[in-house]
Scaffold this motif. Structure first.
Motif: not given
Length: 424
Positions: A264-288
């Protein structure tokens, strides 16, 4: 013999105890090659050097005696016995303070073992010793007064023979029928093979495995989660690829800890959001991908989160997500600082200390880490379930060093959480 506070004792020496309420502290450090568990215990003995009943043995499953005149608390690297000498039953003539190594190691595997009591210190000689158990010291009555004796007597065997030596009735288990043979287990897949589907991560298998063994975590199963600071000041870390690089390294670690392959992955600034789970299949380029999923204002790193720090809501979301987890939960939380909501952050961490959650805070090239830099002094919680370390220049940190720092204190928290019944 010299009397007085802060006196260092040698084996066989004794000294008077000047207070009725004392703490006997056993502190120890381990060599890097030490992989066993360390169990402290105390035995309340009569004039015949025996316990009067099983309740006179104080250990991890029974941390106090009947009238609570002796109470043990254990934590990472130490066990403390709080003793009210005025309330010790009259039949008790001596309290033997002991330590047992549960595993393949011996006393020589310890770097240091020290007993402190009432201002006195006993550094136990352990170099070259092959025993697994030790009677460290005695608290005993003498002419109506209480005294401390430094002992350091080795004992063969583990906790059970030591308990039997002092008269504890350790019943043998009932015989059980011969069990039906279990199915042949599926062979364990090596981390290197698991990572093979993402070739750029395969080289991480070796430093991960070395660090897991060093920190006694190789067989641990845990849920892993990732939280990233997406406030405006993190822009440079995103653009340089450091956030993606940390995500990849934590994903490789998650593959080892958790067989479901999803983090599981979350990010936050003033608000927060949960994103799609990271797996070995989707980790490459995930942040972009998550950066480009929608319109961003000039102050935003991720769309819709705003540009300022607001940690408490995402901490609350994590507490709610994992409060009923049956596995330990290992949360990697990266931030470049700008921490200001101290009271609310402490409140959420205090709540999390009662849950099966461990937070690893990674400072990424920032400043003003605030409360995160003072977590070691944050004692107003059930257990210490946090650790912080800063990385000033991520590009210059080796994978070996990063994993070592990521795994520090996780094993100690697991052990303490089990003692507190936070984990089963």
């Amino acid at each position: 013999m010299k009397k007085g506070k802060n006196m260092e004792l040698a084996p066989g020496q004794n000294t008077a105890i000047g207070n009725n309420n004392i703490e006997v502290r056993l502190a120890y450090t381990q060599k890097n090659s030490f992989y066993s568990d360390i169990d402290a215990s105390a035995f309340l003995l009569d004039a015949n050097e025996k316990v009067s009943g099983d309740l006179d043995m104080i250990f991890f499953n029974q941390p106090q005696n009947a009238n609570q005149s002796v109470v043990m608390k254990s934590g990472a690297g130490a066990a403390v016995f709080s003793i009210n000498l005025a309330a010790i039953p009259a039949a008790v003539n001596k309290i033997a303070v002991t330590v047992v190594i549960d595993g393949k190691d011996t006393l020589d595997g310890l770097q240091e073992l020290t007993l402190t009591c009432d201002g006195h210190r006993f550094p136990v000689p352990i170099a070259g010793r092959t025993e697994k158990a030790l009677i460290v010291g005695h608290i005993y009555r003498h002419n109506g007064l209480w005294k401390l004796r430094a002992v350091g007597q080795g004992f063969n065997g583990g906790l059970q023979p030591l308990a039997e030596h002092f008269g504890v009735d350790v019943s043998a288990p009932e015989p059980t029928p011969t069990p039906t043979p279990a199915p042949t287990p599926t062979p364990t897949v090596s981390l290197e093979k698991k990572l093979a589907k993402t070739p750029k991560l395969v080289s991480l298998a070796k430093p991960i495995t070395v660090s897991l063994e060093k920190h006694r975590l190789k067989d641990v199963r845990a849920q892993v989660a990732f939280v990233l600071d997406a406030s405006g000041s993190m822009t440079g870390q995103f653009k340089r690829g450091n956030v993606q690089a940390v995500l990849e390294r934590v994903t490789a670690l998650a593959v080892q800890f958790d067989d479901d392959g999803a983090m599981p992955v979350w990010a936050f600034g003033e608000k927060f959001k949960r994103y799609d789970d990271v797996t070995l299949d989707n980790v490459e380029g995930y942040i972009d991908r998550i950066r480009n999923d929608g319109k961003r204002s000039m102050w935003e790193v991720l769309p819709g989160l705003g540009g300022t720090n607001n940690e408490p809501p995402v901490l609350e979301a994590i507490n709610q997500e994992f409060k009923d987890s049956t596995l330990p939960v290992y949360v990697v939380f990266i931030t470049d600082g700008g921490i200001s909501k101290t009271r609310l952050i402490k409140e959420k961490l205090r709540e999390s200390s009662q849950l099966p959650i461990f937070f690893k805070f990674l400072g990424l090239g920032g400043s003003n880490y605030g409360i995160l830099e003072k977590l070691d002094t944050f004692s107003d919680r059930l257990v210490d379930n946090t650790h912080f370390f800063p990385v000033d220049n991520y590009e210059k940190v080796s994978d070996e060093a990063l994993y070592d720092r990521l795994l520090i204190e996780f094993r100690e928290w697991i052990d303490t959480a089990k003692e507190k019944r936070i984990l089963r």
